[in-house]
Enzyme design. Structure first.
Site, short mmCIF file in Angstrom:
data_model
loop_
_atom_site.label_atom_id
_atom_site.label_comp_id
_atom_site.label_asym_id
_atom_site.label_seq_id
_atom_site.Cartn_x
_atom_site.Cartn_y
_atom_site.Cartn_z
N GLN A 1 5.49 -2.72 -2.74
CA GLN A 1 6.27 -2.80 -3.87
C GLN A 1 7.57 -3.16 -3.60
O GLN A 1 8.23 -2.80 -2.82
CB GLN A 1 6.15 -1.48 -4.62
CG GLN A 1 6.05 -1.64 -6.03
CD GLN A 1 5.64 -0.41 -6.79
OE1 GLN A 1 4.88 0.42 -6.47
NE2 GLN A 1 5.91 -0.09 -7.95
N SER B 1 2.97 0.49 2.56
CA SER B 1 2.42 1.52 1.69
C SER B 1 1.28 0.95 0.83
O SER B 1 0.08 0.71 1.55
CB SER B 1 3.74 1.28 0.70
OG SER B 1 3.56 2.66 -0.33
N LEU B 2 1.39 0.31 -0.40
CA LEU B 2 0.17 -0.23 -1.04
C LEU B 2 -0.40 -1.56 -0.40
O LEU B 2 -1.66 -1.75 -0.16
CB LEU B 2 0.61 -0.80 -2.54
CG LEU B 2 1.36 -2.30 -2.47
CD1 LEU B 2 0.11 -3.27 -2.64
CD2 LEU B 2 2.03 -2.28 -3.65
N ARG C 1 -3.99 4.36 -8.35
CA ARG C 1 -2.84 4.72 -7.44
C ARG C 1 -1.56 4.45 -8.12
O ARG C 1 -0.44 5.67 -8.20
CB ARG C 1 -2.72 4.06 -6.19
CG ARG C 1 -1.87 4.47 -5.13
CD ARG C 1 -1.87 3.71 -3.82
NE ARG C 1 -1.20 4.16 -2.98
CZ ARG C 1 0.24 3.54 -2.43
NH1 ARG C 1 0.82 2.60 -3.52
NH2 ARG C 1 0.89 3.97 -1.48
N HIS D 1 6.28 8.77 -1.90
CA HIS D 1 6.33 9.06 -0.64
C HIS D 1 7.10 10.18 -0.34
O HIS D 1 7.94 10.32 0.57
CB HIS D 1 6.68 7.88 0.30
CG HIS D 1 5.84 6.66 0.21
ND1 HIS D 1 4.24 6.82 0.62
CD2 HIS D 1 6.01 5.54 -0.28
CE1 HIS D 1 3.67 5.56 0.50
NE2 HIS D 1 4.85 4.83 0.01
N GLN E 1 -1.02 9.36 2.95
CA GLN E 1 0.02 8.39 2.71
C GLN E 1 1.00 8.45 1.33
O GLN E 1 1.89 8.05 1.39
CB GLN E 1 -0.54 6.96 2.94
CG GLN E 1 0.43 5.41 2.81
CD GLN E 1 0.00 4.62 2.05
OE1 GLN E 1 -0.15 4.68 0.84
NE2 GLN E 1 -0.17 3.53 2.65
#
Length: 315
Positions: free
Chosen positions: A10, A95-96, A120, A204, A253
């Site tokens: 992101q 991340s994503l 998510r 996170h 995660q």
């Protein structure tokens, strides 16, 4: 030459992303259509026409970034006969981007990856009331100093390392009250600058536990295949291939640290010389060079990028 493909997270989204791919390649258009169908929404229209505020919503940005990455992959594979498992030693995503990496390696179907990322994004957004959480990037210091800053700023609130991006950039996440204390505390510990991030939730960190629970439930109902190429997972900074471990690490995660610096270091320690960032933006290629200046790194997100990458990949 040993190659890794990495997939952006992101912040790399931008209105118009992927449009030139769709206009140039039928296989890229198919990816965007499949994602639209899987989500039951015209995400591609938001990607290409905006408005930016709508694209930047976490529930839209996450599947949108994955869609661009997968459009590039589909073009490489369908139009140019590229075979990931023959050319690439590792995949990884920020991340994503880990979902994009897994989809690229065949662990997830495109439709499942899109639906998981939509969920998510919604779950991460819903986990914390707007205004209660925040994130800030510490510039000029590494993980050890960042840990000291986080501990000093917490004072009973949540303040954690969200992203260890490169040797001089670490992101903290947590309660806004704690993050507000970071600039002053950081100054005394050698932080060059603390830059607040324009995010809608504190990703996170422990505040994301409700989102982690939602992802555990969703992943339990999704088929995960063994990836064709090992995936270097964010939370362990090492390669994994077992479908059950993949699910476990994706849940961890959500609240855990994205150990990106260590992920790249792991790949270079295992022989990687060339990193290709697949999808929108140029963030990860820049981080790769700062983590290890000896790495060759390039971003592949447009038709011209694809031509340049193929010239190198086929040389």
């Amino acid at each position: 030459m040993a190659i890794a493909f990495v997939f952006p997270g992101q912040g790399s989204q931008d209105v118009g992303m992927g449009r030139d791919l769709a206009q140039t390649y039928a296989s890229a258009r198919e990816v965007f259509d499949e994602v639209d169908d899987a989500l039951g929404q015209k995400l591609s229209q938001i990607m290409w026409d905006g408005p930016k505020e709508t694209l930047t919503l976490t529930e839209n940005a996450q599947p949108a970034l994955m869609a661009v990455s997968m459009a590039v992959m589909r073009v490489l594979e369908r139009e140019h006969g590229f075979k990931l498992q023959e050319k690439v030693k590792f995949v990884a995503g920020h991340s994503l981007g880990e979902y994009s990496a897994l989809a690229a390696a065949g662990a997830f179907s495109l439709a499942d990856a899109a639906r998981l990322l939509k969920l998510r994004g919604q779950a991460m957004q819903a986990a914390v009331p707007v205004g209660k959480g925040a994130m800030t990037a510490l510039l000029g210091v590494g993980i050890d100093v960042a840990r000291q800053v986080a501990e000093a700023a917490a004072q009973g609130d949540v303040c954690q390392i969200a992203n260890d991006n490169e040797p001089t950039q670490v992101v903290l996440s947590g309660d806004k009250t704690a993050i507000d204390r970071v600039p002053e505390i950081g100054k005394g510990l050698g932080v060059r600058r603390a830059v607040p991030l324009p995010v809608s939730a504190p990703f996170h960190c422990a505040l994301m536990q409700p989102a982690a629970d939602a992802m555990r439930e969703a992943l339990a109902n999704v088929t995960v295949n063994a990836p064709s190429v090992p995936v270097v997972a964010n939370v362990v900074a090492s390669a994994i291939s077992d479908p059950e471990e993949i699910k476990k690490r994706l849940v961890e995660q959500v609240t855990g640290t994205v150990r990106w610096r260590e992920c790249v270091t792991y790949m270079t320690a295992n022989g990687i010389t060339d990193v290709y960032e697949i999808g929108s933006g140029k963030v990860l290629a820049g981080l790769a060079k700062r983590i290890d200046p000896a790495l060759n790194a390039m971003s592949v997100g447009t038709p011209a990028d694809i031509d340049a990458a193929l010239a190198r990949l086929n040389s």
